[in-house]
Scaffold this motif. Structure first.
Motif, mmCIF file in Angstrom:
data_model
loop_
_atom_site.group_PDB
_atom_site.id
_atom_site.type_symbol
_atom_site.label_atom_id
_atom_site.label_comp_id
_atom_site.label_asym_id
_atom_site.label_seq_id
_atom_site.Cartn_x
_atom_site.Cartn_y
_atom_site.Cartn_z
ATOM 1 N N GLY A 41 -9.146 6.546 6.771
ATOM 2 C CA GLY A 41 -8.370 5.977 7.987
ATOM 3 C C GLY A 41 -7.732 4.626 7.718
ATOM 4 N N ASN A 42 -7.228 3.816 8.576
ATOM 5 C CA ASN A 42 -6.674 2.644 8.385
ATOM 6 C C ASN A 42 -7.553 1.770 9.175
ATOM 7 O OD1 ASN A 42 -5.182 0.389 8.613
ATOM 8 N ND2 ASN A 42 -3.518 1.235 9.502
ATOM 9 N N MET A 43 -8.115 0.801 8.580
ATOM 10 C CA MET A 43 -9.259 -0.301 9.031
ATOM 11 C C MET A 43 -8.638 -1.025 10.209
ATOM 12 S SD MET A 43 -9.786 -3.103 6.315
ATOM 13 C CE MET A 43 -8.901 -3.249 4.916
ATOM 14 N N MET B 286 -9.870 -0.911 -10.060
ATOM 15 C CA MET B 286 -10.948 -1.236 -8.776
ATOM 16 C C MET B 286 -12.353 -0.479 -9.418
ATOM 17 S SD MET B 286 -9.474 -3.011 -6.610
ATOM 18 C CE MET B 286 -8.172 -3.656 -7.545
ATOM 19 N N ASP C 299 -18.701 0.773 3.268
ATOM 20 C CA ASP C 299 -18.104 -0.089 2.395
ATOM 21 C C ASP C 299 -16.662 0.098 2.932
ATOM 22 O OD1 ASP C 299 -17.186 -1.782 0.422
ATOM 23 O OD2 ASP C 299 -17.735 -0.283 -1.111
ATOM 24 N N GLY D 11 -12.932 -0.478 2.888
ATOM 25 C CA GLY D 11 -12.106 -0.654 1.768
ATOM 26 C C GLY D 11 -12.729 -0.318 0.475
ATOM 27 N N GLY D 12 -13.676 0.771 0.580
ATOM 28 C CA GLY D 12 -14.510 0.970 -0.908
ATOM 29 C C GLY D 12 -13.755 1.642 -1.838
ATOM 30 N N SER D 13 -12.704 1.978 -1.729
ATOM 31 C CA SER D 13 -11.975 2.629 -2.860
ATOM 32 C C SER D 13 -12.661 3.860 -3.140
ATOM 33 C CB SER D 13 -12.012 1.636 -4.148
ATOM 34 O OG SER D 13 -10.827 1.821 -4.793
ATOM 35 N N PHE E 240 -15.726 -2.774 -10.102
ATOM 36 C CA PHE E 240 -16.687 -2.866 -8.893
ATOM 37 C C PHE E 240 -17.786 -2.395 -9.798
ATOM 38 C CE2 PHE E 240 -13.761 -4.742 -6.141
ATOM 39 C CZ PHE E 240 -14.471 -5.188 -5.214
ATOM 40 N N MET F 80 -18.910 1.138 -5.647
ATOM 41 C CA MET F 80 -19.917 0.246 -5.282
ATOM 42 C C MET F 80 -21.015 1.184 -4.220
ATOM 43 S SD MET F 80 -20.966 -2.654 -4.905
ATOM 44 C CE MET F 80 -19.934 -4.035 -5.152
ATOM 45 N N PHE G 262 -4.179 1.026 -10.665
ATOM 46 C CA PHE G 262 -4.704 0.054 -9.678
ATOM 47 C C PHE G 262 -5.948 0.507 -9.521
ATOM 48 C CE2 PHE G 262 -5.998 -0.867 -5.452
ATOM 49 C CZ PHE G 262 -5.586 -2.282 -5.260
ATOM 50 N N TYR G 263 -6.514 1.815 -9.266
ATOM 51 C CA TYR G 263 -7.457 2.232 -8.775
ATOM 52 C C TYR G 263 -8.863 2.334 -10.001
ATOM 53 C CZ TYR G 263 -6.056 2.908 -4.068
ATOM 54 O OH TYR G 263 -5.672 2.609 -2.521
ATOM 55 N N TRP H 217 0.820 -1.203 0.104
ATOM 56 C CA TRP H 217 0.154 0.076 0.249
ATOM 57 C C TRP H 217 0.832 1.184 0.099
ATOM 58 C CZ3 TRP H 217 -4.466 -1.179 -1.983
ATOM 59 C CH2 TRP H 217 -4.825 -2.334 -1.739
ATOM 60 N N PHE I 18 -15.439 3.941 3.389
ATOM 61 C CA PHE I 18 -14.197 4.085 4.258
ATOM 62 C C PHE I 18 -12.857 3.449 3.736
ATOM 63 C CE2 PHE I 18 -11.425 2.030 7.777
ATOM 64 C CZ PHE I 18 -11.098 3.302 8.425
ATOM 65 N N ASP I 19 -11.699 4.262 3.323
ATOM 66 C CA ASP I 19 -10.411 3.895 2.737
ATOM 67 C C ASP I 19 -9.551 4.713 3.334
ATOM 68 O OD1 ASP I 19 -8.567 2.801 0.595
ATOM 69 O OD2 ASP I 19 -10.421 1.841 -0.203
ATOM 70 N N LEU I 20 -8.186 4.426 2.805
ATOM 71 C CA LEU I 20 -7.245 5.173 2.999
ATOM 72 C C LEU I 20 -7.182 6.651 2.940
ATOM 73 C CD1 LEU I 20 -4.572 2.424 1.819
ATOM 74 C CD2 LEU I 20 -4.981 2.866 4.214
HETATM 75 C C1 LIG Z 1 -8.870 -4.673 -3.471
HETATM 76 S S1 LIG Z 1 -9.498 -2.984 -3.393
HETATM 77 C C2 LIG Z 1 -11.101 -3.020 -2.809
HETATM 78 C C3 LIG Z 1 -11.928 -2.410 -4.221
HETATM 79 C C4 LIG Z 1 -13.101 -1.746 -3.695
HETATM 80 N N1 LIG Z 1 -13.925 -2.428 -2.992
HETATM 81 C C5 LIG Z 1 -13.869 -1.111 -4.795
HETATM 82 O O1 LIG Z 1 -15.010 -0.881 -4.806
HETATM 83 O O2 LIG Z 1 -13.389 -0.726 -5.727
HETATM 84 C C6 LIG Z 1 -8.743 -2.850 -1.395
HETATM 85 C C7 LIG Z 1 -8.987 -1.424 -0.927
HETATM 86 O O3 LIG Z 1 -8.553 -1.504 0.448
HETATM 87 C C8 LIG Z 1 -8.298 -0.088 0.685
HETATM 88 N N2 LIG Z 1 -7.407 -0.414 1.923
HETATM 89 C C9 LIG Z 1 -5.944 -1.199 1.806
HETATM 90 N N3 LIG Z 1 -5.629 -1.068 3.112
HETATM 91 C C10 LIG Z 1 -6.583 -0.522 3.921
HETATM 92 C C11 LIG Z 1 -6.373 0.037 5.202
HETATM 93 N N4 LIG Z 1 -5.605 -0.378 6.164
HETATM 94 N N5 LIG Z 1 -7.567 0.680 5.650
HETATM 95 C C12 LIG Z 1 -8.712 1.036 5.001
HETATM 96 N N6 LIG Z 1 -8.570 0.682 3.583
HETATM 97 C C13 LIG Z 1 -7.371 -0.049 3.148
HETATM 98 C C14 LIG Z 1 -7.031 -0.120 -0.542
HETATM 99 O O4 LIG Z 1 -6.968 1.524 -0.681
HETATM 100 C C15 LIG Z 1 -8.496 -0.339 -1.586
HETATM 101 O O5 LIG Z 1 -9.333 0.798 -2.049
#
Ligand SMILES: C[S@@+](CC[C@H](N)C(=O)[O-])C[C@H]1O[C@@H](n2cnc3c(N)ncnc32)[C@H](O)[C@@H]1O
Length: 215
Positions: free
Chosen positions: A138-140, A67, A94, A96-98, A71, A102, A63-64, A50, A118-120
């Motif tokens: 945030g960080n999940m 995604m 959601d 890790g919802g990027s 999705f 979705m 990458f994004y 990451w 919720f994502d980075l």
């Molecule tokens: C495989 S992608 C999932 C795709 C996404 N569900 C979509 O709708 O496009 C994984 C996602 O998890 C996020 N991610 C990775 N580590 C994370 C963390 N520690 N906390 C929150 N999100 C995180 C990434 O930025 C990425 O968007």
């Protein structure tokens, strides 16, 4: 919602997993098997996956983009075939919802459902929501935003992931799922899902399945 048509040649997820970032890492397999690094990616590139995504602008965009494309397709099938899921759902997070593909689709199809992505922070910090969609960085592994408690309290945890034990889809699908499994194991210390048999699994999302886990 109109289903996007995606050809294999144009599939950004296929282009993503064939990208040199992934493939060249495998040149370091023998080194990794003999050291204590947690991931093959760490051995090959010297950093966590990451952090690499955050630092490498070109790879981050591939990458994004992958995604989003993937999705969009999954969201359209989910909304059309699984709309039972959303009944009575007042809010959802959601995780890790990027960039919100979705959640945006669910929020548009079900205007009474409040969606939080919720994502980075580097992914969501500059994104703008709508009246029933917002973004939370945030960080999940550290904290999940408060609305997720509502989702859990509401009684549903919905997971969209590759469920490997579902072998009804044919050889190519199985091989691609195993390829994802190999990437997860070597890049993220993870694995695709097995052992979910006690949950309701709906394998209607291509490579992915909808897994309903109830607390
Ligand atoms: C495989 S992608 C999932 C795709 C996404 N569900 C979509 O709708 O496009 C994984 C996602 O998890 C996020 N991610 C990775 N580590 C994370 C963390 N520690 N906390 C929150 N999100 C995180 C990434 O930025 C990425 O968007």
């Amino acid at each position: 919602m109109k289903k996007p048509v995606i050809s294999l040649e144009g599939s950004t997820i296929v282009l993503l997993i064939a990208d040199a970032t992934f493939t060249t890492s495998f040149h370091f397999l023998s080194t990794w098997l003999q050291n204590d690094d947690q991931t093959l990616f760490g051995t090959a590139d010297g950093k966590n996956f990451w952090d690499y995504v955050a630092d490498e602008v070109n790879f981050k965009s591939i990458f994004y983009e992958a995604m989003i494309t993937d999705f969009e397709l999954i969201a359209s099938v989910l909304i059309e075939d699984c709309n039972e899921l959303s009944k009575g759902l007042k809010s959802l997070v959601d995780v890790g919802g990027s960039t919100g593909t979705m959640a945006r689709a669910i929020g548009t199809a079900f205007p009474d459902t409040k969606c939080t992505v919720f994502d980075l922070p580097l992914v969501v910090d500059n994104l703008v929501g709508t009246n029933n969609l917002d973004f939370f960085g945030g960080n999940m592994f550290e904290a999940i935003p408060p609305p997720n408690a509502v989702l859990l309290k509401g009684g549903k945890v919905i997971i969209i992931d590759v469920a490997i034990e579902n072998q009804t889809k044919g050889k190519e699908t199985m091989e691609t799922q195993l390829c994802f499994d190999m990437l997860m194991a070597t890049f993220l210390k993870g694995k695709e899902q097995t052992g979910f048999n006690h949950y309701k699994i709906t394998p209607n999302l291509g490579l992915w399945s909808l897994i309903e886990a109830y607390p």
